[in-house]
Motif scaffolding. Sequence first.
Motif, short mmCIF file in Angstrom:
data_model
loop_
_atom_site.label_atom_id
_atom_site.label_comp_id
_atom_site.label_asym_id
_atom_site.label_seq_id
_atom_site.Cartn_x
_atom_site.Cartn_y
_atom_site.Cartn_z
N THR A 176 3.70 4.44 -10.72
CA THR A 176 4.39 3.89 -9.54
C THR A 176 3.38 3.70 -8.40
N ASP A 177 2.43 4.60 -8.27
CA ASP A 177 1.48 4.42 -7.18
C ASP A 177 0.55 3.24 -7.42
N LEU A 178 0.23 2.95 -8.67
CA LEU A 178 -0.53 1.72 -8.95
C LEU A 178 0.30 0.51 -8.53
N GLY B 280 5.13 7.78 -14.95
CA GLY B 280 5.11 8.85 -13.94
C GLY B 280 4.63 8.37 -12.59
N TYR B 281 4.29 9.35 -11.80
CA TYR B 281 3.88 9.16 -10.41
C TYR B 281 2.68 8.22 -10.28
N ALA B 282 1.73 8.31 -11.23
CA ALA B 282 0.51 7.50 -11.16
C ALA B 282 0.84 6.01 -11.31
N ASN C 272 8.50 3.82 3.23
CA ASN C 272 8.96 5.18 2.96
C ASN C 272 9.18 5.31 1.46
N HIS C 273 8.17 5.87 0.80
CA HIS C 273 8.12 5.95 -0.66
C HIS C 273 8.92 7.18 -1.14
N ILE C 274 10.23 7.12 -0.94
CA ILE C 274 11.04 8.30 -1.28
C ILE C 274 11.06 8.54 -2.80
N VAL D 204 1.95 1.21 6.05
CA VAL D 204 1.71 2.64 6.25
C VAL D 204 2.74 3.41 5.42
N ASP D 205 2.23 4.12 4.42
CA ASP D 205 3.07 4.92 3.53
C ASP D 205 3.17 6.31 4.13
N TYR D 206 4.35 6.67 4.62
CA TYR D 206 4.48 8.01 5.19
C TYR D 206 5.88 8.56 5.04
N SER D 207 5.99 9.84 5.29
CA SER D 207 7.24 10.61 5.18
C SER D 207 7.55 10.92 3.70
N ALA D 208 8.10 9.93 2.98
CA ALA D 208 8.30 10.04 1.53
C ALA D 208 8.92 11.34 1.05
N PRO D 209 10.09 11.72 1.59
CA PRO D 209 10.78 12.91 1.05
C PRO D 209 11.44 12.58 -0.28
N ASN D 210 12.01 13.58 -0.89
CA ASN D 210 12.63 13.40 -2.20
C ASN D 210 14.14 13.52 -2.12
N VAL D 211 14.83 12.64 -2.86
CA VAL D 211 16.29 12.61 -2.85
C VAL D 211 16.84 13.95 -3.36
N GLY E 50 11.36 3.11 -2.19
CA GLY E 50 11.25 4.30 -3.02
C GLY E 50 10.60 4.03 -4.36
N GLU E 51 10.35 5.10 -5.07
CA GLU E 51 9.72 4.98 -6.39
C GLU E 51 10.47 4.02 -7.29
N SER E 52 11.81 4.06 -7.24
CA SER E 52 12.61 3.24 -8.16
C SER E 52 12.38 1.75 -7.94
N PRO F 80 -3.49 17.84 -0.93
CA PRO F 80 -3.58 18.22 -2.35
C PRO F 80 -3.46 17.02 -3.31
N GLN F 81 -2.99 15.89 -2.79
CA GLN F 81 -2.87 14.72 -3.67
C GLN F 81 -4.10 13.82 -3.61
N HIS F 82 -5.18 14.33 -3.05
CA HIS F 82 -6.37 13.48 -2.86
C HIS F 82 -6.93 12.96 -4.18
N LEU G 74 -2.54 2.37 4.45
CA LEU G 74 -2.67 3.80 4.73
C LEU G 74 -1.69 4.58 3.86
N TYR G 75 -2.21 5.61 3.19
CA TYR G 75 -1.36 6.56 2.48
C TYR G 75 -1.42 7.87 3.26
N VAL G 76 -0.39 8.13 4.05
CA VAL G 76 -0.35 9.36 4.84
C VAL G 76 0.35 10.41 3.97
N VAL G 77 -0.45 11.09 3.19
CA VAL G 77 0.06 11.91 2.09
C VAL G 77 -0.72 13.23 2.05
N GLY G 78 -0.09 14.28 1.56
CA GLY G 78 -0.69 15.61 1.49
C GLY G 78 -2.09 15.63 0.90
N1 ARG Z 1 7.48 12.13 -2.61
C1 ARG Z 1 6.16 12.70 -2.67
C2 ARG Z 1 6.21 14.20 -2.33
O1 ARG Z 1 7.20 14.68 -1.83
C3 ARG Z 1 5.20 12.05 -1.70
C4 ARG Z 1 4.91 10.60 -1.94
C5 ARG Z 1 3.77 10.11 -1.14
N2 ARG Z 1 3.52 8.68 -1.28
C6 ARG Z 1 2.93 8.12 -2.32
N3 ARG Z 1 2.78 6.81 -2.34
N4 ARG Z 1 2.51 8.81 -3.34
O2 ARG Z 1 5.25 14.91 -2.58
#
Ligand code: ARG
Length: 577
Positions: free
Chosen positions: A317-319, A313-315, A157-159, A117-124, A258-260, A341-343, A335-339
Amino acid sequence: MPTPSDVLAERFASALGAAFGEEYAGVDPVIRPSQFADFQANAALALAKRLGAKPREVAERLLEHLDVADVCLEPEVSGPGFVNLTLRPEWVADQVRALAADERLGVPVEEPRVVPVDYSAPNVAKEMHVGHLRTTVVGDALARTLEHLGHHVVRQNHIGDWGTPFGMLIEHLLAVGEDSEEARLLVERPNDFYQAARAQFEGSPEFADRARQRVVDLQAGDPDTRRLWQELIGLSTAYFNRIYSALDVTLTDDDLAGESSYNDALEGICEELEAKGIATVSEGALCVFLDGHTGREGRPVPLIVRKSDGGYGYATTDLATIRHRVEDLHADTILYVVGAPQHLHLQMVFETARKAGWLPPGVEVVHVQIGNVLGTDGKILRTRSGAPIRLSSLLEEAVDRASAVLADARPELDEAARARIAEDVGIGAVKYADLSVSHDSEYTFDFDRMLALTGNTGPYLQYAAARIRSMFRKGGLSPADATGQVRLGEEPERALGLALLGFGGVVAQVGRSYEPHRLCAYLFDLAQAFTTFYEQCPVLRAEDEAVRESRLALSAATLAVLQRGLGLLGITAPEQM
Ligand code: ARG
């Protein structure tokens, strides 16, 4: 423990087989709660077409073979061919007693699946915003619920811990000193740190040059730069953990992915996509073009996996997240519990992964879309000055306001008790507001509404639980001892008993649909059924001992279900309120 509709469905399967032949045993009898009876079955309507008979006749033939005498009063055909089913109060009573004695309160244990379950994922080095709050709260409720159903949940937690801003952030950290007050801002007010770094970057060309060189050093793996980067991550995760602990969220440092952490996979991802002919170079960038994804003037919208400067980029890392979750974690469902707008982004990522063979057909992948949280002005929630809201002050305000509500409702509570309860109520209110509306719809963040003691709110449910506890205290009794025989003589008793039996089915449904608001709606209905019962059926002062025993058992079962249900949502029910 099977739910009433499970039991009925089983009986219908036998009846269908006996009445029309074994090949009909699997027809869905479509058993639904109804306003005309406890349940209504709708099998005959679909069957009539197949059999070329009148639905009412089909229903009548079905009834001749339907053996539900122990469970229901006489079933009746109604309307064009519905079958109305009213449960026997004794049967419901026995089921309620079995539920109360069941450790799991009727929640099934399912065939275990592995579910990252991918969720939360804030940014450093950035403030978490209300959007992060909502994915955190919804994701955590899903993780808890799936775990409770017996699945193996892997929290991810995909920070956001990688990218060009890190050059600037590292240089700023060096400039202010790692042990300085300014560095501590990362834990307390991350946006202030970020803004200060940004100001340096924009104000001093010399600083900007150093920042750019830092990015190169970071990517090259320079040990000193890596250490400083780690330092930044450490301070930021301390900030995240502060919020998680205030929110009572189950994420820990072990869940950080995280992304890294995908850096080493990115080159291979691109090579493989290119070799398989899925990605092509367009204007210097490596792109995936997918059918049906076109933008303005019908021009295809690409998923860019390598930019023209060679960066990822973001794409990409998500692959890599998909490949990792399928190949290394052995996911059955992701599960990607994500905003919301990122659909489009996630759809394109999923489709690309499918093409590349990284997402086999047996693996389910779901974007659990998180709708925007709006302010009362209908715009994305911000402070009056237009700055993003500080999540920690938002939570503090929730607790302060809960304390004020309590001071009003319970003036006799002492300060310390009130502070403890306000914590549970304030945080519970915020979480419940995120959970009780369907996760993909927008909603308006409104303290007054979420803290109200009436309506579908966290405090209302917490209050319902506290009221049951207080009743037991008043009677000098413990809910654990209320294991007496259940009798459902009065209508409110029967309605409450029936509501209790719905718990297992609803929890299983949340586990299938990934929609915690269904559990909220159920708990709200249950609390309302209890309120009606409590108003109309005296418990401690019941007319005779057997009725009192039964009502105490019903109350204890309601308390257990409320508490367990709130627990699955990540909400604590305080002892008193
Ligand atoms: N860090 C991203 C943001 O703040 C959300 C990442 C969601 N997870 C993912 N696998 N793309 O918008």
